[in-house]
Design a protein around this motif. Sequence first.
Motif, PDB file in Angstrom:
ATOM      1  N   GLY A  17      17.203  -1.914   6.608  1.00  0.00           N
ATOM      2  CA  GLY A  17      16.039  -2.341   7.365  1.00  0.00           C
ATOM      3  C   GLY A  17      16.250  -2.689   8.813  1.00  0.00           C
ATOM      4  O   GLY A  17      15.353  -3.205   9.474  1.00  0.00           O
ATOM      5  N   ARG A  18      17.414  -2.438   9.334  1.00  0.00           N
ATOM      6  CA  ARG A  18      17.682  -2.773  10.723  1.00  0.00           C
ATOM      7  C   ARG A  18      18.855  -1.966  11.239  1.00  0.00           C
ATOM      8  O   ARG A  18      19.694  -1.509  10.475  1.00  0.00           O
ATOM      9  CB  ARG A  18      17.965  -4.260  10.885  1.00  0.00           C
ATOM     10  N   ALA A  40      12.798  -2.258  13.865  1.00  0.00           N
ATOM     11  CA  ALA A  40      11.703  -1.437  14.376  1.00  0.00           C
ATOM     12  C   ALA A  40      10.355  -1.978  13.901  1.00  0.00           C
ATOM     13  O   ALA A  40      10.277  -2.650  12.871  1.00  0.00           O
ATOM     14  CB  ALA A  40      11.877   0.005  13.903  1.00  0.00           C
ATOM     15  N   ALA A  42       6.927  -2.074  11.969  1.00  0.00           N
ATOM     16  CA  ALA A  42       6.584  -1.514  10.655  1.00  0.00           C
ATOM     17  C   ALA A  42       5.620  -0.346  10.821  1.00  0.00           C
ATOM     18  O   ALA A  42       4.768  -0.353  11.710  1.00  0.00           O
ATOM     19  CB  ALA A  42       5.955  -2.600   9.793  1.00  0.00           C
ATOM     20  N   ARG A  43       5.796   0.657   9.957  1.00  0.00           N
ATOM     21  CA  ARG A  43       4.891   1.804   9.911  1.00  0.00           C
ATOM     22  C   ARG A  43       4.230   1.827   8.538  1.00  0.00           C
ATOM     23  O   ARG A  43       4.827   1.352   7.561  1.00  0.00           O
ATOM     24  CB  ARG A  43       5.661   3.100  10.142  1.00  0.00           C
ATOM     25  N   GLY A  45       3.438   2.544   4.932  1.00  0.00           N
ATOM     26  CA  GLY A  45       4.276   3.101   3.874  1.00  0.00           C
ATOM     27  C   GLY A  45       5.721   2.658   3.912  1.00  0.00           C
ATOM     28  O   GLY A  45       6.476   2.954   2.993  1.00  0.00           O
ATOM     29  N   ASP A  46       6.141   1.960   4.988  1.00  0.00           N
ATOM     30  CA  ASP A  46       7.517   1.465   5.061  1.00  0.00           C
ATOM     31  C   ASP A  46       7.769   0.456   3.942  1.00  0.00           C
ATOM     32  O   ASP A  46       6.924  -0.383   3.657  1.00  0.00           O
ATOM     33  CB  ASP A  46       7.798   0.770   6.397  1.00  0.00           C
ATOM     34  N   LYS A  47       8.940   0.548   3.341  1.00  0.00           N
ATOM     35  CA  LYS A  47       9.353  -0.437   2.346  1.00  0.00           C
ATOM     36  C   LYS A  47      10.005  -1.608   3.083  1.00  0.00           C
ATOM     37  O   LYS A  47      10.862  -1.416   3.931  1.00  0.00           O
ATOM     38  CB  LYS A  47      10.347   0.197   1.368  1.00  0.00           C
ATOM     39  N   ILE A  48       9.573  -2.824   2.762  1.00  0.00           N
ATOM     40  CA  ILE A  48      10.136  -4.014   3.411  1.00  0.00           C
ATOM     41  C   ILE A  48      11.446  -4.367   2.726  1.00  0.00           C
ATOM     42  O   ILE A  48      11.517  -4.442   1.506  1.00  0.00           O
ATOM     43  CB  ILE A  48       9.152  -5.194   3.352  1.00  0.00           C
ATOM     44  N   ARG A  49      12.481  -4.562   3.507  1.00  0.00           N
ATOM     45  CA  ARG A  49      13.786  -4.907   2.945  1.00  0.00           C
ATOM     46  C   ARG A  49      13.762  -6.317   2.381  1.00  0.00           C
ATOM     47  O   ARG A  49      12.927  -7.135   2.745  1.00  0.00           O
ATOM     48  CB  ARG A  49      14.865  -4.779   4.005  1.00  0.00           C
ATOM     49  N   ASN A  97       9.575  -7.626  11.761  1.00  0.00           N
ATOM     50  CA  ASN A  97       8.920  -7.333  13.027  1.00  0.00           C
ATOM     51  C   ASN A  97       7.411  -7.349  12.800  1.00  0.00           C
ATOM     52  O   ASN A  97       6.896  -6.615  11.965  1.00  0.00           O
ATOM     53  CB  ASN A  97       9.377  -5.960  13.539  1.00  0.00           C
TER      54      ASN A  97
END
Length: 124
Positions: A17-18, A40, A42-43, A45-49, A97
């Motif tokens: 995630g980073r 970065a 978030a977009r 559909g991004d999976k959050i760590r 973020n």
Amino acid sequence: MVRLLKQAEAKRLGLPGRTSLEPVSGEMGSRISFRIATIAPARPGDKIRGPHLHRDFEECIYVLSGRGTMHCESGEHPVQPGDTLLVPAGEKHMTVNTGTEPLVLLCFFPVGDVSSGTTEFPSF
């Protein structure tokens, strides 16, 4: 003897995630570690760590740029440039973020080997 360290020569870490660079660590003979973490925006559909913790040492984080929120067991803390967070040993935490620009953090550790004392978790 003073050593000049260039960011381009920093070790790249494969952390979830980073993007993380480690210019200073025990590998170079230091008793401390210093990392530059970039998260970065978030977009969709991004999976959050998930969070992580440092078992036996604190982490001190300075926010260089961007905006975010530190999620930890003791609560949530919105962060912006100039803020400093002191995370106690053993507390799960992660920074997300919340802005539109990269969130850049300077992370300081009082140990030369951060990885061996760190546990990553899939989610809170």
